[in-house]
Design a protein around this motif. Structure first.
Motif, PDB file in Angstrom:
ATOM      1  N   SER A  65      -6.373   0.639   1.447  1.00 26.84           N
ATOM      2  CA  SER A  65      -6.224  -0.289   0.334  1.00 26.84           C
ATOM      3  C   SER A  65      -7.207   0.037  -0.786  1.00 26.84           C
ATOM      4  O   SER A  65      -6.866  -0.051  -1.971  1.00 26.84           O
ATOM      5  CB  SER A  65      -6.414  -1.728   0.815  1.00 26.84           C
ATOM      6  OG  SER A  65      -5.292  -2.148   1.571  1.00 26.84           O
ATOM      7  N   ASP A  89       0.812  -1.236   0.000  1.00 29.79           N
ATOM      8  CA  ASP A  89       0.000   0.000   0.000  1.00 29.79           C
ATOM      9  C   ASP A  89       0.839   1.276   0.000  1.00 29.79           C
ATOM     10  O   ASP A  89       0.289   2.371  -0.164  1.00 29.79           O
ATOM     11  CB  ASP A  89      -0.987   0.011   1.161  1.00 29.79           C
ATOM     12  CG  ASP A  89      -0.317   0.016   2.535  1.00 29.79           C
ATOM     13  OD1 ASP A  89       0.913   0.203   2.627  1.00 29.79           O
ATOM     14  OD2 ASP A  89      -1.040  -0.191   3.537  1.00 29.79           O
ATOM     15  N   HIS A  98      -3.367  -4.891  -5.938  1.00 32.16           N
ATOM     16  CA  HIS A  98      -3.135  -4.661  -4.506  1.00 32.16           C
ATOM     17  C   HIS A  98      -4.216  -5.431  -3.764  1.00 32.16           C
ATOM     18  O   HIS A  98      -5.407  -5.234  -4.010  1.00 32.16           O
ATOM     19  CB  HIS A  98      -3.197  -3.180  -4.148  1.00 32.16           C
ATOM     20  CG  HIS A  98      -3.127  -2.932  -2.665  1.00 32.16           C
ATOM     21  ND1 HIS A  98      -1.998  -3.205  -1.936  1.00 32.16           N
ATOM     22  CD2 HIS A  98      -4.060  -2.489  -1.776  1.00 32.16           C
ATOM     23  CE1 HIS A  98      -2.221  -2.925  -0.656  1.00 32.16           C
ATOM     24  NE2 HIS A  98      -3.471  -2.488  -0.533  1.00 32.16           N
TER      25      HIS A  98
END
Length: 282
Positions: free
Chosen positions: A181, A139, A160
């Motif tokens: 996130s 992140d 991610h």
């Protein structure tokens, strides 16, 4: 908590062939780190047998200590300036058409490893001009200028992982935050790069919570989703609460596709880079 017995559908055969042996030789010779090994991935035999591997850059020691992850945690060594070329050359020797790159978290570095990421992806493209790339990034503490260093290299897919649902995030992830996130996914999507994410199930989440996470990802521009069974690496890690059935994984796939994901990979042994070459969007 009472131990949950592993069902038959999670029993796998590693198996080896000549391609597996050659992939292992290249990984070992070039002193590469792979998430396949450090993450104890159940698909290592299948993927290495096809000549594919997920390269882990930035060293083998992570600055975070997430309760689901088997990667070593502690104080990392300095970055290896030769690593980008070693990874690029290994991809060339493996004759890969599609490569997946991930990394440990490097919260110890001023730029959290972003410039090393950019250098690695750029070097891979220079040595392998026809390659397609997927980058699975941390992140970067939500710092947009660092995420931009990676999006600017224009990998075909930039991933991610959310890892789990909102409620369980503080229990499972050591530093990462759910909304942070989501912001990473949103920045990837807004950059024009295909955004991908992955979650584990069997941690104690409900189907409704999985759907809420799907909705959050769709709302932030995510196009590709992977869903796999959490497997406890050691007894010190977060316990498995449930082994989700193959039928439920199939339902999750159907629900995700109806919600608008371009690709949903959902199954007990699915990991974020499993069948990654099939996730390229035309």
């Amino acid at each position: 908590m009472e131990h949950v017995k592993k069902p038959d559908w999670l029993k796998i055969s590693i198996g080896t062939n000549a391609r597996y042996t050659e992939t292992k030789r290249i990984v070992d010779t070039h002193k590469l780190h792979t998430i396949c090994s450090s993450g104890r991935c159940p698909n290592l035999g299948e993927c290495w047998g096809k000549g594919t591997a997920t390269f882990m850059i930035g060293g083998a020691i992570c600055t975070r200590s997430c309760k689901f992850c088997n990667t070593q945690t502690g104080k990392p060594l300095p970055l290896d300036p030769e690593e980008p070329m070693r990874v690029a050359e290994s991809i060339r020797l493996m004759k890969l058409n599609h490569a997946v790159i991930t990394s440990v978290d490097r919260d110890d570095l001023p730029d959290l490893g972003a410039s090393h990421w950019a250098k690695t992806l750029t070097t891979i493209r220079k040595v392998n001009p026809d390659i397609t790339l997927e980058a699975l990034i941390p992140d970067f503490q939500g710092r947009q200028e660092l995420i931009a260093q990676v999006t600017d290299t224009r990998p075909e897919i930039l991933s991610h992982n959310m890892e789990t649902v909102r409620r369980l995030t503080p229990l499972v992830r050591s530093v990462a935050r759910y909304d942070n996130s989501l912001a990473v996914i949103r920045q990837i999507a807004e950059s024009g790069v295909t955004a991908k994410s992955g979650i584990m199930v069997g941690l104690g989440e409900t189907p409704d919570e999985v759907e809420e996470t799907m909705d959050d990802l769709i709302a932030n521009g995510c196009k590709i989703l992977t869903i796999g069974q959490y497997l406890q690496p050691t007894r010190k890690h977060y316990p498995v609460h449930e082994y989700v059935t193959p039928e439920q994984f199939a339902r999750y796939r159907e629900i995700g596709e109806k919600k608008g994901f371009a690709k949903v990979e959902s199954g007990p042994l699915v990991r974020s880079s499993y069948h990654a070459e099939k996730h390229l969007l035309k």
